[in-house]
Design a protein around this motif. Structure first.
Motif, PDB file in Angstrom:
ATOM      1  N   TRP A  58       0.820  -1.213   0.000  1.00 17.86           N
ATOM      2  CA  TRP A  58       0.000   0.000   0.000  1.00 17.86           C
ATOM      3  C   TRP A  58       0.859   1.272   0.000  1.00 17.86           C
ATOM      4  O   TRP A  58       0.365   2.348  -0.308  1.00 17.86           O
ATOM      5  N   ARG A  59       2.161   1.133   0.333  1.00 15.02           N
ATOM      6  CA  ARG A  59       3.052   2.296   0.249  1.00 15.02           C
ATOM      7  C   ARG A  59       3.108   2.836  -1.177  1.00 15.02           C
ATOM      8  O   ARG A  59       3.416   4.005  -1.393  1.00 15.02           O
ATOM      9  N   TYR A  60       2.852   1.969  -2.123  1.00 11.05           N
ATOM     10  CA  TYR A  60       2.895   2.354  -3.546  1.00 11.05           C
ATOM     11  C   TYR A  60       1.482   2.216  -4.108  1.00 11.05           C
ATOM     12  O   TYR A  60       1.217   1.425  -5.021  1.00 11.05           O
ATOM     13  N   GLY A  61       0.551   2.995  -3.511  1.00 13.70           N
ATOM     14  CA  GLY A  61      -0.865   2.876  -3.819  1.00 13.70           C
ATOM     15  C   GLY A  61      -1.207   3.053  -5.277  1.00 13.70           C
ATOM     16  O   GLY A  61      -2.017   2.303  -5.841  1.00 13.70           O
ATOM     17  N   GLN A  62      -0.613   4.050  -5.944  1.00 15.46           N
ATOM     18  CA  GLN A  62      -0.937   4.298  -7.346  1.00 15.46           C
ATOM     19  C   GLN A  62      -0.508   3.132  -8.227  1.00 15.46           C
ATOM     20  O   GLN A  62      -1.265   2.683  -9.102  1.00 15.46           O
ATOM     21  N   LEU A  63       0.696   2.630  -7.979  1.00 14.83           N
ATOM     22  CA  LEU A  63       1.191   1.497  -8.765  1.00 14.83           C
ATOM     23  C   LEU A  63       0.344   0.254  -8.489  1.00 14.83           C
ATOM     24  O   LEU A  63       0.050  -0.521  -9.414  1.00 14.83           O
ATOM     25  N   LEU A  64      -0.073   0.059  -7.243  1.00 15.32           N
ATOM     26  CA  LEU A  64      -0.934  -1.062  -6.896  1.00 15.32           C
ATOM     27  C   LEU A  64      -2.282  -0.954  -7.602  1.00 15.32           C
ATOM     28  O   LEU A  64      -2.805  -1.953  -8.121  1.00 15.32           O
ATOM     29  N   LEU A  65      -2.834   0.254  -7.664  1.00 12.45           N
ATOM     30  CA  LEU A  65      -4.123   0.466  -8.320  1.00 12.45           C
ATOM     31  C   LEU A  65      -4.040   0.169  -9.811  1.00 12.45           C
ATOM     32  O   LEU A  65      -4.920  -0.494 -10.383  1.00 12.45           O
ATOM     33  N   VAL A  66      -2.975   0.650 -10.457  1.00 18.14           N
ATOM     34  CA  VAL A  66      -2.780   0.378 -11.888  1.00 18.14           C
ATOM     35  C   VAL A  66      -2.665  -1.121 -12.124  1.00 18.14           C
ATOM     36  O   VAL A  66      -3.252  -1.674 -13.066  1.00 18.14           O
ATOM     37  N   THR A  67      -1.919  -1.795 -11.270  1.00 12.53           N
ATOM     38  CA  THR A  67      -1.722  -3.243 -11.402  1.00 12.53           C
ATOM     39  C   THR A  67      -3.043  -3.988 -11.304  1.00 12.53           C
ATOM     40  O   THR A  67      -3.343  -4.868 -12.127  1.00 12.53           O
ATOM     41  N   LEU A  68      -3.844  -3.636 -10.308  1.00 12.10           N
ATOM     42  CA  LEU A  68      -5.106  -4.337 -10.102  1.00 12.10           C
ATOM     43  C   LEU A  68      -6.108  -4.035 -11.208  1.00 12.10           C
ATOM     44  O   LEU A  68      -6.854  -4.928 -11.645  1.00 12.10           O
ATOM     45  N   MET A  69      -6.145  -2.782 -11.693  1.00 16.39           N
ATOM     46  CA  MET A  69      -7.062  -2.435 -12.785  1.00 16.39           C
ATOM     47  C   MET A  69      -6.707  -3.205 -14.054  1.00 16.39           C
ATOM     48  O   MET A  69      -7.590  -3.744 -14.743  1.00 16.39           O
ATOM     49  N   ALA A  70      -5.420  -3.261 -14.369  1.00 14.25           N
ATOM     50  CA  ALA A  70      -4.987  -4.023 -15.541  1.00 14.25           C
ATOM     51  C   ALA A  70      -5.300  -5.503 -15.365  1.00 14.25           C
ATOM     52  O   ALA A  70      -5.668  -6.202 -16.318  1.00 14.25           O
ATOM     53  N   LEU A  71      -5.162  -5.980 -14.143  1.00 15.14           N
ATOM     54  CA  LEU A  71      -5.444  -7.376 -13.834  1.00 15.14           C
ATOM     55  C   LEU A  71      -6.921  -7.696 -14.086  1.00 15.14           C
ATOM     56  O   LEU A  71      -7.252  -8.729 -14.696  1.00 15.14           O
TER      57      LEU A  71
ATOM     58  N   SER B 140       3.886  -3.729 -14.127  1.00 13.05           N
ATOM     59  CA  SER B 140       3.656  -3.002 -12.869  1.00 13.05           C
ATOM     60  C   SER B 140       3.756  -3.929 -11.661  1.00 13.05           C
ATOM     61  O   SER B 140       4.260  -3.524 -10.604  1.00 13.05           O
ATOM     62  N   SER B 141       3.286  -5.177 -11.796  1.00 17.34           N
ATOM     63  CA  SER B 141       3.377  -6.099 -10.665  1.00 17.34           C
ATOM     64  C   SER B 141       4.830  -6.482 -10.381  1.00 17.34           C
ATOM     65  O   SER B 141       5.226  -6.620  -9.216  1.00 17.34           O
ATOM     66  N   ALA B 142       5.646  -6.644 -11.449  1.00 22.13           N
ATOM     67  CA  ALA B 142       7.071  -6.938 -11.247  1.00 22.13           C
ATOM     68  C   ALA B 142       7.761  -5.772 -10.549  1.00 22.13           C
ATOM     69  O   ALA B 142       8.579  -5.966  -9.635  1.00 22.13           O
ATOM     70  N   LYS B 143       7.431  -4.550 -10.968  1.00 16.50           N
ATOM     71  CA  LYS B 143       8.019  -3.360 -10.353  1.00 16.50           C
ATOM     72  C   LYS B 143       7.580  -3.234  -8.896  1.00 16.50           C
ATOM     73  O   LYS B 143       8.389  -2.917  -8.004  1.00 16.50           O
ATOM     74  N   LEU B 144       6.318  -3.504  -8.647  1.00 17.11           N
ATOM     75  CA  LEU B 144       5.784  -3.408  -7.290  1.00 17.11           C
ATOM     76  C   LEU B 144       6.431  -4.446  -6.384  1.00 17.11           C
ATOM     77  O   LEU B 144       6.835  -4.144  -5.251  1.00 17.11           O
ATOM     78  N   SER B 145       6.557  -5.684  -6.868  1.00 14.40           N
ATOM     79  CA  SER B 145       7.184  -6.734  -6.077  1.00 14.40           C
ATOM     80  C   SER B 145       8.635  -6.403  -5.766  1.00 14.40           C
ATOM     81  O   SER B 145       9.118  -6.626  -4.655  1.00 14.40           O
ATOM     82  N   ALA B 146       9.357  -5.863  -6.773  1.00 15.31           N
ATOM     83  CA  ALA B 146      10.758  -5.491  -6.564  1.00 15.31           C
ATOM     84  C   ALA B 146      10.892  -4.410  -5.504  1.00 15.31           C
ATOM     85  O   ALA B 146      11.822  -4.430  -4.680  1.00 15.31           O
ATOM     86  N   LYS B 147       9.971  -3.445  -5.500  1.00 15.96           N
ATOM     87  CA  LYS B 147      10.001  -2.385  -4.499  1.00 15.96           C
ATOM     88  C   LYS B 147       9.762  -2.946  -3.096  1.00 15.96           C
ATOM     89  O   LYS B 147      10.425  -2.559  -2.130  1.00 15.96           O
ATOM     90  N   VAL B 148       8.835  -3.883  -2.976  1.00 14.13           N
ATOM     91  CA  VAL B 148       8.540  -4.472  -1.672  1.00 14.13           C
ATOM     92  C   VAL B 148       9.718  -5.313  -1.184  1.00 14.13           C
ATOM     93  O   VAL B 148      10.071  -5.292   0.002  1.00 14.13           O
ATOM     94  N   VAL B 149      10.342  -6.067  -2.101  1.00 16.72           N
ATOM     95  CA  VAL B 149      11.533  -6.838  -1.743  1.00 16.72           C
ATOM     96  C   VAL B 149      12.625  -5.908  -1.221  1.00 16.72           C
ATOM     97  O   VAL B 149      13.282  -6.176  -0.208  1.00 16.72           O
TER      98      VAL B 149
END
Length: 585
Positions: free
Chosen positions: A23-36, A90-99
């Motif tokens: 959730w720290r990267y809310g915008q990226l998470l939202l884009v990921t879920l919408m595309a999903l 976006s999900s790969a980028k989001l996962s990398a940020k969380v890692v």
């Protein structure tokens, strides 16, 4: 290593924690879920197009819709491709940020854990948790969530389309759901057990590799290659067996689920044929229904397989969060001072590692005036290292009081306290970095080049530094392997000169050097000790001849104290140790 399956509340708690990082990267998470969601919805839409595609193209009375169907299919797959690309990127980028965030948080936590943690935990387990477990955590986190949302939407959409097309046949699909759920639940117990075994064995494997690399000279010298190979093979075999069982259990579960689905498809084909013969189902209806059923196989397969990855990830998550949740070093002190005088007082200080363990130090009374040098002598296990580790609060006294400048150590701000102390140990602890950064290390990093050069000169290191290829900017290699033992110690001494702390701890600082190098480094340390309160732990008693006072420890007690000359005249333990060393020389 057996373990009960992870409970629903544990799963919920772990995902709640993981979601905070995403959730720290809310915008990226939202884009990921919408595309999903968009990519998922295109699946049932394609199945829905099969009815008009068959009925229109194979009918004598074609309508205008038949001409638009090819374009609709192209448009549908274009949208699907774009949505899939956006989702995966976006999900790969989001996962990398969380890692990155988790690894950084773990390292910060590890650097602030008490010394007891490193006594309890093998270094291999710590390395494995930071290096590999975090990746598995994100697999259990966002990757699992992605599959559940995407494939869950696909399955729900396709089921809705099946109900709309023919609700009687759809009831057959619903009938198999409880059977599939029972199979997943049964397999999860075994998967969880094997996942924990694999995690535990992997940490042991990393530990074995670390020990082999650090001790490779000893291993070769003593011909221990077969022994170490056997240890490594045992760890590797445990991982092999656990992973094979993990994969085979998951594969068997998936195969059974797919066979149940195949039986449902066979039943659908049979009953659809009966309906077609009665004229209640068109060819388009049947094609659309079968397409939807076949398209459901892949997402259901992924959903059933996700349990295997989920259990592996949850096992890793427990390791990761068990480190993050540990208490950092206990420090409530607020006292801050730029530079202490260096007056140390031990008042009836005792220490034991646990409440029921025998004390390692017993009622130590010791007063060290600013600028004094105190030698600490004793056989192995007498408590020498424990005593000096109390000063920077690497260990905390279980009884008594230890004061600096009249202020109890627990009242000092911990970072401020440690700024008052410089340490030179037997191991030089140099980084694979430049000479400059090894001298100006940590909070010293902002020191000027002039100050660094002066510290090197005081440590008698400037000459050989200037002879290096790039001077201060020369990379020293792993633990300073490009330098001799004496040169490495001089870099450590230069670091202590640059810090210019009022308290100096020398812990067997010359014990790993030969006699010539020891004599030269000893001269450097004599200069370093000048004007500083110094505690010297020394195996070689010749290095303590100029100490203001020497204390002799035996089983945690101070049994003798005095100068070198006084202790020799006393004829006690110190005299005995001194005579042994003279005979060995």
């Amino acid at each position: 290593m057996k373990r009960n399956p992870v409970t629903r509340s544990e799963v919920t708690d772990l995902y709640r924690r993981l979601f905070k990082y995403f959730w720290r990267y809310g915008q990226l998470l939202l884009v990921t879920l919408m595309a999903l969601v968009v990519a998922a919805l295109t699946e049932p839409l394609f199945a829905a197009l099969m009815k008009p595609l068959i009925d229109e193209n194979f009918s004598a009375n074609k309508t205008a819709l038949a001409q638009w169907l090819p374009l609709l299919i192209l448009l549908l797959f274009l949208v699907r491709g774009l949505a899939t690309f956006v989702n995966e990127y976006s999900s790969a980028k989001l996962s990398a940020k969380v890692v990155f965030d988790l690894r950084t948080e773990m390292l910060e936590k590890i650097l602030n854990l008490p010394n007891s943690y490193f006594v309890e935990q093998p270094s291999g387990k710590v390395i494995s948790t930071v290096a590999t477990n975090v990746d598995a955590v994100t697999a259990a986190g966002f990757n699992v969530i992605t599959v559940l949302i995407r494939d869950g939407l696909i399955v729900i959409g396709l089921l809705g389309m099946l109900l709309y097309t023919n609700w009687q046949l759809t009831l057959i699909c619903f009938a198999i759901m409880p059977v599939i759920a029972f199979g997943i639940y049964t397999a999860s117990k075994r998967l969880n057990q094997y996942a924990h075994i694999a995690q535990f064995s992997h940490a042991g494997l990393v530990q074995s590799i670390s020990e082999v690399i650090s001790a490779q000279k000893i291993i070769k010298t003593y011909g221990a290659q077969p022994v170490e190979t056997q240890r490594f093979t045992q760890r590797a075999k445990e991982i092999f067996q656990a992973r094979v069982k993990l994969v085979s259990t998951g594969a068997a579960n998936s195969a059974i689920v797919q066979w149940i689905l195949a039986a449902a498809i066979a039943a659908v084909v049979f009953f659809a044929g009966q309906m077609a013969a009665q004229g209640t189902m068109t060819a388009g209806d049947f094609a659309s229904f079968m397409t939807a059923m076949m398209m459901m196989l892949t997402p259901i397969k992924r959903i059933t397989n996700i349990n295997q990855h989920l259990q592996k990830g949850l096992a890793a998550a427990e390791n990761v969060f068990s480190v993050i949740d540990r208490d950092s070093e206990y420090s409530t002190g607020k006292y801050v001072l730029d530079k202490a005088q260096g007056y140390l007082e031990f008042n009836q200080v005792s220490f034991a590692y646990a409440r029921h363990d025998a004390p390692i130090l017993k009622q130590i009374d010791l007063k060290i005036k600013p600028g004094q040098t105190i030698g600490i002598v004793g056989v192995s296990g007498s408590g020498k290292s424990t005593l000096i580790n109390l000063v920077p609060r690497f260990l905390i006294a279980t009884e008594g009081t230890l004061k600096l400048d009249g202020i109890p150590l627990e009242d000092w701000d911990l970072r401020c306290l440690r700024r008052q102390i410089a340490v030179v140990t037997q191991e030089s602890h140099l980084l694979n970095d430049t000479v400059r950064n090894n001298i100006a290390y940590g909070e010293l990093r902002g020191a000027s080049e002039q100050a660094i050069l002066e510290a090197a000169r005081m440590a008698n290191a400037l000459r050989f530094i200037e002879e290096l290829e790039h001077g201060l900017d020369t990379i020293l290699g792993d633990n300073g392997l490009r330098l001799s033992g004496g040169q490495r110690q001089r870099i450590s001494i230069a670091r202590a000169f640059l810090k210019n702390a009022p308290i100096l701890i020398l812990d067997e600082a010359t014990s790993a050097l030969d006699s010539e190098a020891e004599r030269e480094v000893q001269e450097d340390m004599e200069r370093l000790r000048h004007g500083r309160t110094t505690l010297v732990v020394a195996h070689r008693l010749s290095t303590l001849m100029t100490a203001d006072e020497i204390i002799v420890l035996d089983q945690g007690l101070i049994i003798e104290r005095g100068t070198h000359t006084q202790l020799l005249a006393l004829g006690g333990k110190y005299h005995y140790l001194h005579s042994i060393q003279n005979r060995s020389n």
